[in-house]
Scaffold this motif. Structure first.
Motif, short mmCIF file in Angstrom:
data_model
loop_
_atom_site.label_atom_id
_atom_site.label_comp_id
_atom_site.label_asym_id
_atom_site.label_seq_id
_atom_site.Cartn_x
_atom_site.Cartn_y
_atom_site.Cartn_z
N GLU A 22 90.92 3.37 48.97
CA GLU A 22 91.90 3.76 47.94
C GLU A 22 91.86 2.81 46.75
O GLU A 22 92.01 3.21 45.60
CB GLU A 22 93.30 3.77 48.57
N PRO A 28 87.95 2.65 42.96
CA PRO A 28 87.72 3.95 42.31
C PRO A 28 86.27 4.43 42.42
O PRO A 28 86.00 5.62 42.42
CB PRO A 28 88.09 3.70 40.84
N HIS A 30 95.18 12.17 45.35
CA HIS A 30 96.62 12.45 45.30
C HIS A 30 96.87 13.83 44.67
O HIS A 30 97.96 14.37 44.79
CB HIS A 30 97.36 11.38 44.48
N LYS A 31 95.83 14.36 44.01
CA LYS A 31 95.98 15.67 43.35
C LYS A 31 95.10 16.74 44.00
O LYS A 31 95.52 17.86 44.21
CB LYS A 31 95.60 15.55 41.87
N HIS A 75 85.64 6.96 45.03
CA HIS A 75 86.36 8.24 44.96
C HIS A 75 85.49 9.38 44.47
O HIS A 75 85.88 10.55 44.56
CB HIS A 75 87.59 8.12 44.04
N ASP A 91 90.64 12.57 42.41
CA ASP A 91 91.95 11.94 42.64
C ASP A 91 92.56 12.61 43.86
O ASP A 91 93.08 13.73 43.78
CB ASP A 91 92.85 12.12 41.41
#
Length: 445
Positions: free
Chosen positions: A151, A154, A163-164, A157, A161
């Protein structure tokens, strides 16, 4: 008993005992009572004679099943994720010193009418007969993404994102087949239905990582651990902890009644004519039946066998998850098996549970897909129990009620309920950043 306490806890079920321990460690003055003369409430552990009495009336168990006292049959059997929430709570409270853990041999999933080991890493994905050649490669790429995901970094990732982005969107990026998504979501991330697919993917990825990290921890065949002699040890360990911090335990207190003031706020508990005053009451649904609502029921079968579950590599302790889609159901089914290797039965004997959310009133028929996987059975008991959810306003009445146990064979949902209750009671989140190695020593053989 006529004293004043910060919190009175009613019922010595697992959730209540964990909360009582956590609150005692926090320095609160706790009184813990139970109407029964034994620990554990709904999550108690029974020997063979007690098991027989509960399900068969006064019959005496047949002698070929072995010594009654060598049986420790947990009524709510659940394995613990090695790096999961419950183990962190046990370490946080130092209850680990009262318990001996042993790794669980196997973690399996039912897919296309067969049982397979749950692959949890990129290497295992390539070896797994669950998937065809091209699907293995796609799954391997997805597992590598999850393993490398941090987390706080970045770079890991890959522009997403979490979280989205929903879990469904993340999975579609790797073009995984439905059956693969089924075992990853239900047997690895341990989601109990498919609603997670349309929620942010962060939680899903974290759950997969927890499984993989727990699996790596003990180098065993599963990410789970279980106490020797079963879960019956846990309530007693928390009772000892509470006593160390000045908490008081009272068993065999009939007719525990919560007393309320004119505004409907809990102010104490009465039993046998005596009243103990308190600021807050914590209990299981059976102590405040008018403050809970029924949300369904659990159907299950408890089986005694003389062999491991077939197709599980002779595992002496094992979990098999049967995802709902594989059975054409609305909820997953769970198999739990433990044996003399964890001191829960005499040598050569195995205890197996088949459990699910009841969708009909006929547990024999409903549980058949799970029972058919067990092979020959020495004895079988069918059982069902109602599940309740609190519907009170805890801020108004100062009553904190746990939710009834679900049919899962692992502790993740149970711990979430405990942690949410802890936050409601104390107004703060429990810090679970602990040294996980504190729970490993006893796991070594």
């Amino acid at each position: 008993m006529d004293e004043e306490y910060d919190v009175i806890v009613l019922g010595t079920g697992l959730k209540e005992c964990i909360l009582s321990g956590l609150l005692s460690v926090d320095g609160l003055k706790v009184l813990h009572m139970d109407r029964n003369d034994y620990y554990g409430g709904a999550s108690t552990s029974l020997n063979l004679t007690q098991l027989w009495k509960r399900f068969k009336g006064d019959d005496k168990p047949p002698e070929q099943l072995g010594s009654s006292k060598e049986y420790n049959v947990d009524m709510i059997p659940k394995f613990m994720m090695a790096n999961g929430g419950l183990v962190r709570v046990l370490i946080h409270t130092n209850v680990t010193k009262y318990l001996n853990f042993k790794a669980v041999d196997g973690s399996f999933v039912y897919n296309k009418k067969k049982i397979y080991k749950v692959p949890a890493t990129d290497v295992e994905a390539l070896k797994s007969p669950l998937m065809g050649l091209f699907e293995k490669r796609r799954a391997r790429k997805f597992f590598i993404y999850v393993q490398d995901f941090e987390e706080s970094d970045p770079k890991s990732h890959e522009g997403l994102d979490l979280h989205k982005v929903t879990a469904r969107e993340l999975i579609s990026k790797y073009e995984l087949e439905d059956d693969t998504v089924d075992f990853i979501g239900h047997a690895l991330a341990l989601h109990i239905d498919d609603s997670y697919l349309d929620e942010p993917a962060m939680e899903f990825v974290k759950k997969m990582k927890l499984y993989a990290e727990s699996l790596a921890r003990f180098q065993g065949g599963s990410p789970y651990i279980y106490p020797l002699y079963g879960l019956g040890e846990l309530p007693q360990a928390f009772a000892r902890l509470s006593a160390v911090y000045g908490g008081t335990y009272m068993l065999n207190k009939p007719d525990c009644k919560v007393k309320f003031d004119d505004n409907g706020k809990a102010v104490g508990v009465t039993s046998e004519g005596e009243t103990a005053k308190c600021k807050k009451v914590v209990c299981d649904p059976s102590y405040l039946p008018d403050k809970v609502q029924k949300i369904g029921k659990v159907a299950r079968a408890i089986c005694i066998m003389s062999h491991p579950i077939p197709e599980t590599d002779d595992s002496h302790s094992v979990q098999v998850i049967l995802p709902q889609k594989q059975l054409g159901r609305k909820s997953d089914m769970y198999l739990f098996c433990c044996s003399y290797a964890h001191n829960v039965a005499p040598k050569g004997k195995f205890i197996a549970f088949v459990s699910t959310i009841a969708e009909t009133d006929n547990p024999e028929v409903e549980l058949k897909p799970g029972i058919d996987l067990l092979g020959p059975i020495d004895e079988i008991f069918y059982d069902s129990y109602d599940r309740y959810l609190p519907n009170n306003d805890h801020e108004g009445d100062s009553c904190y009620i746990s939710t009834s146990y679900d049919p899962t064979t692992h502790f993740e949902s149970t711990v979430n309920d405990v942690l949410a209750m802890y936050t409601k009671i104390t107004g703060k989140a429990l810090d679970l950043s602990v040294d996980l190695s504190a729970a490993s020593a006893a796991t070594e053989e």
